[in-house]
Design a protein around this motif. Structure first.
Motif, PDB file in Angstrom:
ATOM      1  N   ASN A  81       0.827  -1.203   0.000  1.00  0.00           N
ATOM      2  CA  ASN A  81       0.000   0.000   0.000  1.00  0.00           C
ATOM      3  C   ASN A  81       0.864   1.256   0.000  1.00  0.00           C
ATOM      4  O   ASN A  81       0.503   2.270  -0.613  1.00  0.00           O
ATOM      5  N   ARG A 127     -18.244   0.343  -7.394  1.00  0.00           N
ATOM      6  CA  ARG A 127     -17.922   0.972  -6.113  1.00  0.00           C
ATOM      7  C   ARG A 127     -17.008   2.153  -6.417  1.00  0.00           C
ATOM      8  O   ARG A 127     -15.826   1.982  -6.696  1.00  0.00           O
ATOM      9  N   ARG A 166      -8.933   7.363   0.673  1.00  0.00           N
ATOM     10  CA  ARG A 166      -9.550   6.064   0.394  1.00  0.00           C
ATOM     11  C   ARG A 166      -8.499   5.007   0.088  1.00  0.00           C
ATOM     12  O   ARG A 166      -8.660   3.828   0.415  1.00  0.00           O
ATOM     13  N   LEU A 167      -7.421   5.437  -0.560  1.00  0.00           N
ATOM     14  CA  LEU A 167      -6.377   4.501  -0.972  1.00  0.00           C
ATOM     15  C   LEU A 167      -5.578   3.975   0.217  1.00  0.00           C
ATOM     16  O   LEU A 167      -5.083   2.851   0.198  1.00  0.00           O
ATOM     17  N   SER A 225      -9.710   3.117  -6.178  1.00  0.00           N
ATOM     18  CA  SER A 225      -8.804   3.546  -5.099  1.00  0.00           C
ATOM     19  C   SER A 225      -9.261   3.131  -3.703  1.00  0.00           C
ATOM     20  O   SER A 225      -9.106   3.894  -2.749  1.00  0.00           O
ATOM     21  N   ARG A 226      -9.854   1.953  -3.578  1.00  0.00           N
ATOM     22  CA  ARG A 226     -10.265   1.457  -2.265  1.00  0.00           C
ATOM     23  C   ARG A 226      -9.866   0.003  -2.133  1.00  0.00           C
ATOM     24  O   ARG A 226     -10.687  -0.901  -2.317  1.00  0.00           O
ATOM     25  N   ASP A 266      -9.366  -1.738   0.450  1.00  0.00           N
ATOM     26  CA  ASP A 266     -10.083  -2.449   1.503  1.00  0.00           C
ATOM     27  C   ASP A 266     -11.390  -3.053   0.997  1.00  0.00           C
ATOM     28  O   ASP A 266     -11.959  -3.954   1.627  1.00  0.00           O
ATOM     29  N   CYS A 267     -11.847  -2.576  -0.165  1.00  0.00           N
ATOM     30  CA  CYS A 267     -13.061  -3.119  -0.777  1.00  0.00           C
ATOM     31  C   CYS A 267     -12.843  -4.570  -1.215  1.00  0.00           C
ATOM     32  O   CYS A 267     -13.763  -5.385  -1.170  1.00  0.00           O
ATOM     33  N   TYR A 271     -16.077  12.203   6.915  1.00  0.00           N
ATOM     34  CA  TYR A 271     -15.522  11.624   5.684  1.00  0.00           C
ATOM     35  C   TYR A 271     -16.298  12.204   4.504  1.00  0.00           C
ATOM     36  O   TYR A 271     -17.198  11.570   3.963  1.00  0.00           O
ATOM     37  N   ALA A 303     -17.252  10.301   1.125  1.00  0.00           N
ATOM     38  CA  ALA A 303     -18.098   9.106   1.093  1.00  0.00           C
ATOM     39  C   ALA A 303     -19.450   9.401   0.457  1.00  0.00           C
ATOM     40  O   ALA A 303     -19.949  10.530   0.507  1.00  0.00           O
ATOM     41  N   LYS A 350      -7.407  -0.202  10.045  1.00  0.00           N
ATOM     42  CA  LYS A 350      -8.304  -0.586   8.953  1.00  0.00           C
ATOM     43  C   LYS A 350      -8.285  -2.090   8.741  1.00  0.00           C
ATOM     44  O   LYS A 350      -9.326  -2.719   8.529  1.00  0.00           O
TER      45      LYS A 350
END
Length: 802
Positions: free
Chosen positions: A407, A565, A432-433, A489-490, A492-493, A615, A618, A439
């Motif tokens: 990351n 997303r 977001r990245l 750019s997420r 964690d998704c 945030y 979002a 997290k």
């Protein structure tokens, strides 16, 4: 009209043809564009408008995305593309569209050449017209009657047709290209022009000079003098046109002129692994030298002599000479109007010939692996799927250092300038990245929640009915199939969506943003490591090839549901691009909070701050604050404004709010805006009903909140606001799968079909019916049958809630 055209020369022909072209084949918008081009593009001293293109010829392009850099392009129009269905005359609408696309590319600064069939068809139409006319005159003189039905039209020799039709074909092209202020030139060749060295040099010099002068060469075999075509033993009908093969001509011309791209237009979508139309035929996206053994060629086209096998041989010969090749359909009415420009833009059209084989599987192969892997996943026991998810949760914490290191690489690259756009990643996207230990810990907790809820998901009985004695019906939950999740750019998704797919037994294709490449790669490897404990590693695939999102959305035979997303623009683009595949998502996140006249002073500022400032990027962040008119110029209102100023939130005034203030922020341009940043629109309403009406008019049915101490007012708001999520005295940010106790979410849906709001495990399931009988037939239940329907509801097994 065409008979008069051929007999009366080019100028009358153009005078007759141009009005027809302007009224039918060319749209008004393109006429305007053509007119605009004409002002800057002429044969005077005014310079041409060009797009800078540079390419050193030598090797063909390795990937479709590189085709946009093609400088010199040959477009080969097959006989089936140029001629009408009756093989007598030209398909004028298709020709006009092709000329339009070639002109657009030429006006971008590219060098375009055409290899065209059509002279035989045009000449055949003209000669048949002349014969019919002369026969009718003779018959009328002899019999006094015009008995056209009894006339026999002789078989027309192809070379004579070509001689009669060539001038008319060229006049047609000239008239069409003139609409775009482009000059075209005709070149007729035979094999001798390539084999004789002096003729070859002359041909080469002529073509280069024409291209230098920005003229489009139109090349055709000189069908009036070439040897006779092969017998039509494999073609149907006595008057079928036999045209000499232009595929080898196009390939030889492309290599001779060192072109970057050869586009071969035919009447099929591209190269199939078996004859098109057969049950198992699959379109080959990319074809590599040496793959001929995997292809079974079918019959030749309705006209022409080459067929697909000849096209492939010519394409491979051109590819060996350094020219990229695409074979595509130039006759399909839905795509022919943009097929050439789509190919040059790198879109997934037809079959692309490449010498570079990718290191991994194609996206089509990944789709098939996700399908078969998902079906195996669905057959596992619930405990086995839960075990996979628990193992993935453990890996997220055990491999924390490797994940954060990957990351960190993404963050370092994102903070620099993008090589293509020259821009840095925006601050909200950087947030977001970013991954962190906290997290990853939260992700692991969410995954374990999903594992617990997956114990009774797939195969859960929803309804049982006794249709008749020993005939029982069940409705049970089953996976949707293959999911395509596209996220920006997420990283964690990825584990969230992977866990939900595993729990629901779905195959999964993942397409992440390039800014999270390193993070996505390691997270996908961990997901596959977890899947491997029960032999279903291939159920989750990460698309690493250069497929554009639009191309992925066309895989309707492989994908059952698309879940975007990311930004509202991404969602809109996917909804527009999806062809026959359902899209689950929300177009915008325009969330409202209504502050009622009976709101608590202590609650309002906390709720507004959390909804807007915690945030702001979002989709569930607050975008519009509706305030009851009675609160203006009160301490409560002042506290809200002071808090927003401290948090550096830019305020936009709604029309009514602006009318109350002497000095106020500029009036908002639109009340239907998703800011995605520290910006907020404030508007004034007179009542809870007006607030509801405002939300229905300007909202996006995502998440809307009321702040009040009056329970009756709150319940009225909760029942009447038609959004996916409606809250009372709670932050909009609670609209989230993890916070709802779903473990995670694949997205938030504002649609009204299937799933709505945060979509967790149950939103990824559908149902099927299971009927168990003993030799039951419908006829036994007819009026004279011996059985009757019972339709008794049976008890459903209790759901495991542990």
């Amino acid at each position: 009209m065409l008979r008069q055209v051929c007999c009366s020369g080019f100028q009358p022909f153009r005078q007759r043809l141009l009005p027809w072209l302007q009224s039918t084949a060319l749209s008004r918008s393109h006429r305007v564009q053509s007119s605009a081009i004409r002002h800057v593009r002429s044969w005077s001293n005014i310079p041409f408008i060009t797009v800078p293109l540079s390419r050193t010829h030598g090797k063909s392009f390795a990937h479709r995305s590189e085709l946009k850099h093609a400088k010199r392009i040959v477009v080969k129009l097959g006989s089936a593309v140029v001629t009408r269905g009756d093989e007598c005359g030209l398909a004028l609408g298709r020709l006009a569209s092709i000329v339009e696309q070639v002109s657009v590319l030429q006006n971008q600064g590219r060098e375009m050449m055409l290899v065209t069939s059509g002279a035989v068809a045009f000449g055949k139409q003209r000669l048949r017209h002349e014969i019919l006319l002369s026969q009718s005159v003779r018959q009328a003189l002899h019999s006094g009657q015009n008995q056209l039905k009894e006339m026999a039209i002789p078989v027309l020799e192809a070379r004579a047709c070509a001689a009669a039709g060539q001038s008319g074909l060229m006049a047609l092209y000239e008239a069409m290209f003139t609409q775009y202020s482009i000059c075209a030139a005709q070149i007729l060749v035979t094999n001798l022009d390539f084999h004789d060295e002096q003729k070859r040099r002359n041909l080469n010099g002529t073509l280069h000079e024409l291209l230098r002068m920005n003229i489009v060469p139109i090349v055709n075999t000189n069908d009036a003098v070439v040897p006779p075509a092969e017998p039509n033993s494999d073609l149907q009908g006595v008057n079928v046109i036999s045209v000499k093969d232009n595929d080898s001509l196009a390939a030889r011309l492309a290599v001779e002129m060192k072109t970057d791209l050869l586009i071969v237009l035919s009447d099929v979508e591209g190269l199939f692994d078996s004859p098109p139309g057969s049950d198992d035929a699959k379109l080959i996206d990319i074809f590599y030298p040496g793959d001929q053994q995997s292809v079974t060629f079918g019959t030749k086209s309705r006209v022409g002599m080459g067929g697909m096998e000849a096209k492939v041989k010519a394409a491979l010969w051109a590819l060996q000479g350094g020219t990229s090749v695409v074979i595509a359909n130039g006759t399909h009415p839905k795509v022919s109007g943009h097929v050439i420009t789509d190919i040059v833009e790198g879109k997934k059209v037809g079959t692309f010939f490449s010498e570079v084989k990718p290191a991994g599987p194609t996206v089509e192969q990944q789709g098939e692996m996700a399908r078969s892997g998902g079906r195996m996943l669905a057959t596992l026991e619930p405990e086995q799927r839960a075990e996979i998810i628990h193992h993935l949760a453990d890996l997220l914490t055990d491999q924390r250092e490797e994940i954060l290191l990957a990351n960190k690489k993404d963050l370092e690259e994102a903070e620099g300038k993008d090589q293509v756009t020259g821009r840095r990643l925006a601050a909200p996207l950087l947030k977001r990245l970013s991954l962190s230990t906290s997290k990853l810990n939260s992700l692991a907790i969410g995954l374990r929640q999903i594992a617990a809820s997956s114990q009774d998901s797939v195969g859960r009985v929803l309804r049982r009915t006794r249709i008749a004695k020993n005939l029982e019906l069940e409705q049970v939950t089953v996976p949707i199939g293959v999911l395509l999740v596209i996220f920006e750019s997420r990283p964690d998704c990825l584990p969230q969506v992977a866990a939900l797919a595993i729990a629901s037994g779905n195959g999964l294709l993942l397409k992440g943003g390039k800014e999270a490449t390193h993070s996505n790669r390691i997270l996908h490897l961990l997901a596959q490591e977890a899947l491997s404990i029960h032999g279903v590693k291939e159920a989750i695939q990460l698309v690493n090839t250069r497929e554009e999102v639009e191309d992925l959305c066309r895989l309707d035979k492989m994908i059952d549901l698309i879940i975007p997303r990311g930004s509202s623009q991404l969602v809109r683009d996917i909804q527009k691009a999806a062809k026959g595949i359902p899209v689950m998502g929300h177009s915008e996140g325009i969330c409202h909070m209504y502050v009622d006249s009976e709101a608590s002073v202590d609650k309002v500022t906390r709720l507004v701050r959390d909804s807007k400032c915690e945030y702001p990027a979002a989709c569930n962040a607050l975008e519009t604050l509706l305030i009851h008119r009675d609160l203006l110029r009160t301490p409560l209102f002042d506290q809200i404004i002071d808090m927003l100023r401290v948090e550096q939130v830019k305020i936009h005034a709604g029309p009514k709010f602006a009318s109350y203030l002497t000095f106020s922020p500029s009036e908002v341009k639109s009340l239907r805006t998703e800011y995605g940043d520290l910006e907020l629109c404030i508007e004034v309403v007179d009542s809870v009903q007006e607030a509801i009406d405002h939300i229905h008019k300007y909202g996006s049915s995502h998440t809307d909140v009321i702040v009040t101490e009056n329970e009756k007012t709150a319940e009225f708001f909760l029942q009447h606001v038609d959004s996916a999520c409606v809250f009372w005295n709670a932050s909009t940010r609670f609209s989230d799968g993890y916070r709802f106790g779903l473990g995670a979410e694949v997205g938030i849906s504002t649609s009204r079909i299937h799933a709505r709001g945060p979509v967790g495990l149950e939103g990824l399931l559908t149902t099927k019916w299971l009927l168990r009988g003993q030799d039951h037939v419908v006829s036994d239940f007819s009026e004279h049958g011996n059985l009757k329907y019972l339709h008794e509801n049976l008890p459903v097994p209790q759901r495991n809630t542990n």
